[in-house]
Design an enzyme around this catalytic site. Sequence first.
Site, short mmCIF file in Angstrom:
data_model
loop_
_atom_site.label_atom_id
_atom_site.label_comp_id
_atom_site.label_asym_id
_atom_site.label_seq_id
_atom_site.Cartn_x
_atom_site.Cartn_y
_atom_site.Cartn_z
CE LYS A 14 5.74 6.52 6.32
NZ LYS A 14 5.37 5.56 7.38
NE ARG A 89 5.37 0.78 2.98
CZ ARG A 89 4.62 1.82 3.34
NH1 ARG A 89 4.65 2.93 2.66
NH2 ARG A 89 3.83 1.72 4.39
NE ARG A 124 2.34 8.21 17.55
CZ ARG A 124 3.40 8.85 17.09
NH1 ARG A 124 3.67 8.82 15.79
NH2 ARG A 124 4.21 9.50 17.89
NE ARG A 134 -4.50 3.75 6.04
CZ ARG A 134 -3.20 4.01 6.05
NH1 ARG A 134 -2.80 5.26 6.09
NH2 ARG A 134 -2.33 3.02 6.01
NE ARG A 146 -0.43 -0.90 7.68
CZ ARG A 146 -1.15 0.00 8.36
NH1 ARG A 146 -2.18 -0.37 9.08
NH2 ARG A 146 -0.81 1.27 8.31
P1 ADP Z 1 1.48 3.39 6.60
O1 ADP Z 1 2.83 4.03 6.51
O2 ADP Z 1 0.69 3.85 7.79
O3 ADP Z 1 1.50 1.89 6.46
P2 ADP Z 1 0.84 4.08 3.83
O4 ADP Z 1 -0.31 4.90 3.38
O5 ADP Z 1 2.21 4.59 3.57
O6 ADP Z 1 0.59 3.89 5.39
O7 ADP Z 1 0.74 2.61 3.19
C1 ADP Z 1 -0.43 1.84 3.24
C2 ADP Z 1 -0.24 0.57 2.41
O8 ADP Z 1 -0.07 0.93 1.02
C3 ADP Z 1 1.00 -0.29 2.74
O9 ADP Z 1 0.75 -1.18 3.81
C4 ADP Z 1 1.23 -1.01 1.41
O10 ADP Z 1 0.32 -2.09 1.23
C5 ADP Z 1 0.86 0.05 0.37
N1 ADP Z 1 2.05 0.84 -0.03
C6 ADP Z 1 2.26 2.17 0.22
N2 ADP Z 1 3.44 2.57 -0.26
C7 ADP Z 1 4.03 1.47 -0.81
C8 ADP Z 1 5.28 1.21 -1.44
N3 ADP Z 1 6.18 2.18 -1.62
N4 ADP Z 1 5.54 -0.06 -1.87
C9 ADP Z 1 4.65 -1.03 -1.72
N5 ADP Z 1 3.46 -0.88 -1.12
C10 ADP Z 1 3.14 0.36 -0.67
#
Ligand code: ADP
Length: 191
Positions: A14, A89, A124, A134, A146
Site C-alpha cells: 500500500k 481498518r 516481504r 520499524r 498483525r
Molecule cells: P502495515 O499495513 O504494514 O501494518 P501501517 O503503517 O499501515 O503498516 O500500520 C502499522 C501499525 O499502525 C498497525 O499495525 C497499527 O498498530 C497502527 N495503525 C495504522 N493504521 C491504523 C488504523 N487505521 N487503526 C488502528 N491502528 C492503526
Amino acid sequence: MFNLILFGPPGSGKGTQSEKIIAKYQTIHLSTGDLLRTEIAQETALGMEAKKIMAKGQLVPDEVVIGMISSCLDKNPQAKGFLFDGFPRTEAQAEALDKLMNLKKETINLFIALEVSEEEITGRLVKRGATSNRPDDSKPAIIAQRIKVYKTETESVADHYRKFGKVVMVSGEGDVEDIFERICKQIDSRL
Ligand code: ADP
C-alpha cells in the site's frame, strides 16, 4: 474530488503504490501508519501511547485514528481528492469515514483491495524488518499477530464498501510497475 481507499494486508504494498498514485493523480496521501509514526518521532503523548500498541501488532483505538483523519481532512480544504492508506481498518472506522465524507458532501469513489498471498506478505515484512526501523517488522511473532488482526478485524471492512459496489480486487503480486498499471486502469475508468 476523487477519494480512494487503498486496502490490503500488512506488506501488500500500500505504501509503495500510494507514493506512485499521489505523484500521478495529485491527491493527498493519508496514511494512518505514517501519521502515527510521526507522532512517535515527535514524542507526543498520543505517539507514546500508540508506540506500545503498535509494537505489539495491535490496533490503535478507533477514536485516535479517526481524530487524526478528521483533522487532516479539515487541513486540506482545496484537495483534489484523498488517498486513504491503512484506514479504515475496522467497521467503526469505515462508518466514521462515511460520516466525515458526508459532512464534506463527498464520497469514497473507489476501494482497491490489493491481493497478496500470506506467504508473500510474511516474506516481504521479514525483509523490510531487516532494513527499516520499524519494530513491528522485526519479530516473526509480531508479524503473525498483525496478519491475524488483519483477518479478524480488518478484512471484513471490504464488505462495507462491497454493499455500495465500490470494491475492486487487484493482484498485488509481481512487478511494482505492473501493479501500478493495474491500479491506474481502475482509477482511470472511474475518473
Ligand atoms: P502495515 O499495513 O504494514 O501494518 P501501517 O503503517 O499501515 O503498516 O500500520 C502499522 C501499525 O499502525 C498497525 O499495525 C497499527 O498498530 C497502527 N495503525 C495504522 N493504521 C491504523 C488504523 N487505521 N487503526 C488502528 N491502528 C492503526
